[in-house]
Write a protein that holds these residues in place. Structure first.
Motif, PDB file in Angstrom:
ATOM      1  N   SER A  74       0.865  -1.174   0.000  1.00  0.00           N
ATOM      2  CA  SER A  74       0.000   0.000   0.000  1.00  0.00           C
ATOM      3  C   SER A  74       0.904   1.227   0.000  1.00  0.00           C
ATOM      4  CB  SER A  74      -0.914  -0.011   1.233  1.00  0.00           C
ATOM      5  OG  SER A  74      -0.145   0.112   2.416  1.00  0.00           O
ATOM      6  N   ARG A  75       0.359   2.374   0.347  1.00  0.00           N
ATOM      7  CA  ARG A  75       1.196   3.572   0.386  1.00  0.00           C
ATOM      8  C   ARG A  75       2.233   3.498   1.504  1.00  0.00           C
ATOM      9  NH1 ARG A  75      -0.565   7.787  -2.701  1.00  0.00           N
ATOM     10  NH2 ARG A  75      -2.709   7.703  -3.472  1.00  0.00           N
ATOM     11  N   SER A  76       1.885   2.817   2.588  1.00  0.00           N
ATOM     12  CA  SER A  76       2.735   2.877   3.778  1.00  0.00           C
ATOM     13  C   SER A  76       3.230   1.526   4.273  1.00  0.00           C
ATOM     14  CB  SER A  76       1.963   3.557   4.923  1.00  0.00           C
ATOM     15  OG  SER A  76       0.756   2.845   5.194  1.00  0.00           O
TER      16      SER A  76
ATOM     17  N   GLN B 239       2.126  -3.908  -7.774  1.00  0.00           N
ATOM     18  CA  GLN B 239       1.286  -3.531  -6.642  1.00  0.00           C
ATOM     19  C   GLN B 239       1.037  -4.748  -5.769  1.00  0.00           C
ATOM     20  OE1 GLN B 239      -0.002  -0.241  -6.184  1.00  0.00           O
ATOM     21  NE2 GLN B 239      -0.493  -0.997  -4.144  1.00  0.00           N
TER      22      GLN B 239
ATOM     23  N   GLU C 166      -7.046  -2.774  -7.024  1.00  0.00           N
ATOM     24  CA  GLU C 166      -7.328  -1.337  -7.086  1.00  0.00           C
ATOM     25  C   GLU C 166      -7.495  -0.731  -5.687  1.00  0.00           C
ATOM     26  OE1 GLU C 166     -10.685  -0.849  -9.596  1.00  0.00           O
ATOM     27  OE2 GLU C 166      -9.562  -1.201 -11.445  1.00  0.00           O
ATOM     28  N   SER C 167      -7.838  -1.556  -4.703  1.00  0.00           N
ATOM     29  CA  SER C 167      -8.040  -1.042  -3.342  1.00  0.00           C
ATOM     30  C   SER C 167      -6.778  -1.128  -2.491  1.00  0.00           C
ATOM     31  CB  SER C 167      -9.168  -1.821  -2.643  1.00  0.00           C
ATOM     32  OG  SER C 167      -8.815  -3.192  -2.493  1.00  0.00           O
TER      33      SER C 167
ATOM     34  N   GLN D 239      -3.799   0.242  -2.757  1.00  0.00           N
ATOM     35  CA  GLN D 239      -3.032   1.465  -2.558  1.00  0.00           C
ATOM     36  C   GLN D 239      -3.488   2.213  -1.307  1.00  0.00           C
ATOM     37  OE1 GLN D 239      -0.444   2.031  -4.244  1.00  0.00           O
ATOM     38  NE2 GLN D 239       0.119   4.161  -3.896  1.00  0.00           N
ATOM     39  N   GLU D 240      -4.782   2.185  -1.026  1.00  0.00           N
ATOM     40  CA  GLU D 240      -5.316   2.898   0.131  1.00  0.00           C
ATOM     41  C   GLU D 240      -5.637   1.961   1.297  1.00  0.00           C
ATOM     42  OE1 GLU D 240      -5.297   6.060   0.036  1.00  0.00           O
ATOM     43  OE2 GLU D 240      -4.837   6.222  -2.111  1.00  0.00           O
ATOM     44  N   SER D 241      -5.235   0.706   1.204  1.00  0.00           N
ATOM     45  CA  SER D 241      -5.570  -0.274   2.243  1.00  0.00           C
ATOM     46  C   SER D 241      -4.803   0.007   3.534  1.00  0.00           C
ATOM     47  CB  SER D 241      -5.247  -1.696   1.771  1.00  0.00           C
ATOM     48  OG  SER D 241      -6.124  -2.098   0.750  1.00  0.00           O
ATOM     49  N   SER D 242      -5.419  -0.384   4.633  1.00  0.00           N
ATOM     50  CA  SER D 242      -4.752  -0.290   5.933  1.00  0.00           C
ATOM     51  C   SER D 242      -3.849  -1.504   6.128  1.00  0.00           C
ATOM     52  CB  SER D 242      -5.784  -0.229   7.054  1.00  0.00           C
ATOM     53  OG  SER D 242      -6.535  -1.438   7.102  1.00  0.00           O
ATOM     54  N   ARG D 243      -3.064  -1.469   7.165  1.00  0.00           N
ATOM     55  CA  ARG D 243      -2.169  -2.586   7.479  1.00  0.00           C
ATOM     56  C   ARG D 243      -2.958  -3.873   7.684  1.00  0.00           C
ATOM     57  NH1 ARG D 243      -0.684  -4.996  12.242  1.00  0.00           N
ATOM     58  NH2 ARG D 243       1.479  -5.752  12.441  1.00  0.00           N
TER      59      ARG D 243
ATOM     60  N   ASP E 258      -5.968  -4.682   6.594  1.00  0.00           N
ATOM     61  CA  ASP E 258      -6.598  -5.159   5.361  1.00  0.00           C
ATOM     62  C   ASP E 258      -5.582  -5.843   4.446  1.00  0.00           C
ATOM     63  OD1 ASP E 258      -9.072  -4.258   6.133  1.00  0.00           O
ATOM     64  OD2 ASP E 258      -8.900  -2.334   5.078  1.00  0.00           O
TER      65      ASP E 258
END
Length: 277
Positions: free
Chosen positions: A40-42, A157, A177-178, A180-184, A186
């Motif tokens: 994800s992003r982080s 990704q 597609e989800s 990138q914004e997923s939480s740790r 998820d």
């Protein structure tokens, strides 16, 4: 089984422009136990299937720590994977000692690809029979790379390699597609769900998989089996609880049906029908 006159060494080209020993090394990756990576992003999550040679032996490690900000999951020949992970660890330590800063993920992946490519140009060497999913975090964000025995590397990704990995890829393609914004949490759940897809009917347990996580202000580490089992229970036990609830509601409805009340009997059937599908 693939024997022909053009596969005696890695430097011999076939008339169709193929290097058969490189292709054989890529086939070895497909025979290894599945490994999966998501980012994800982080955060970056790496997961793999724990496959033992027999019931009397333990499984071999398939995920290795390179540095606090980099980890690697392998599929294929585990011995080759250990050698390459040790090389990556050495490169990362040397860079940190020389420049007093962590090695970027992209630069390490390029060095690893160069090392693999040399083995395709020397007749006295063989290609590494292992594929590597390199996950890491640097100043430009989270990264996930796949390093191929041919010396090629690709950024993803989410990706899966190894035996039965196509089922996991299908799951990841539906959900990517989800990511990138997923939480740790998820990401971890999606990784374990993708692992379950590769088992093909086998019951998923915490002992069958290894999961590692790294992220912003979270150094690379492995999840313990209790944490993995809790995630598995969230999607393995829910259907069973719903089925038990459906059976409990259906039993009181049996008496009115015997008395001839068709309307209440119909509502009981509606509760049971979805559980049978």
């Amino acid at each position: 089984m693939f024997r022909n006159q053009y596969d005696t060494d890695v430097t011999t080209w076939s008339p169709t422009g193929r290097l058969f020993q490189v292709e054989y090394a890529m086939e070895a990756v497909k025979q290894g136990s599945a490994a999966i990576g998501l980012r994800s992003r982080s955060h970056v999550v790496l997961a793999c299937v724990n496959k033992a040679q027999s019931e009397l032996s333990s499984h071999q490690r398939k995920i290795f720590k390179v540095d606090d900000h980099i980890g690697v999951a392998i599929a294929g020949l585990t011995a080759d994977g250990r050698v390459l992970s040790r090389y990556m660890r050495s490169e990362s330590i040397n860079h940190s000692f020389t420049y007093e800063s962590p090695l970027s993920v992209g630069r390490l992946v390029v060095r690893l690809a160069d090392k693999a490519q040399v083995c395709t140009q020397r007749s006295w060497k063989r290609p590494y029979g292992v594929g590597l999913l390199v996950g890491g975090l640097d100043e430009s964000g989270a990264h996930l790379y796949y390093n191929c025995p041919s010396g090629n590397y690709f950024e993803y990704q989410a990706f899966a390699i190894g035996s039965r990995s196509q089922a996991a890829k299908t799951y990841l393609e539906r959900r990517y597609e989800s990511f990138q914004e997923s939480s740790r949490e998820d990401l971890i759940k999606d990784a374990i769900m993708a692992i379950r897809e590769t088992l093909q009917g086998e019951t998923l347990k915490s002992s069958l998989c290894t999961v590692s996580v790294l992220g912003v202000e979270e150094p690379f580490h492995f999840l313990d089996q209790e944490s993995i089992q809790k995630v598995i229970d969230t999607f393995e036990k829910v259907p069973e609880e719903e089925e038990d609830a459906g059976e409990g509601e259906a039993e009181p409805e049996a008496a009115p049906v015997a008395a001839g009340t068709g309307e209440q009997g119909g509502s009981g059937d509606q509760d049971v029908a979805p559980m049978e599908m």
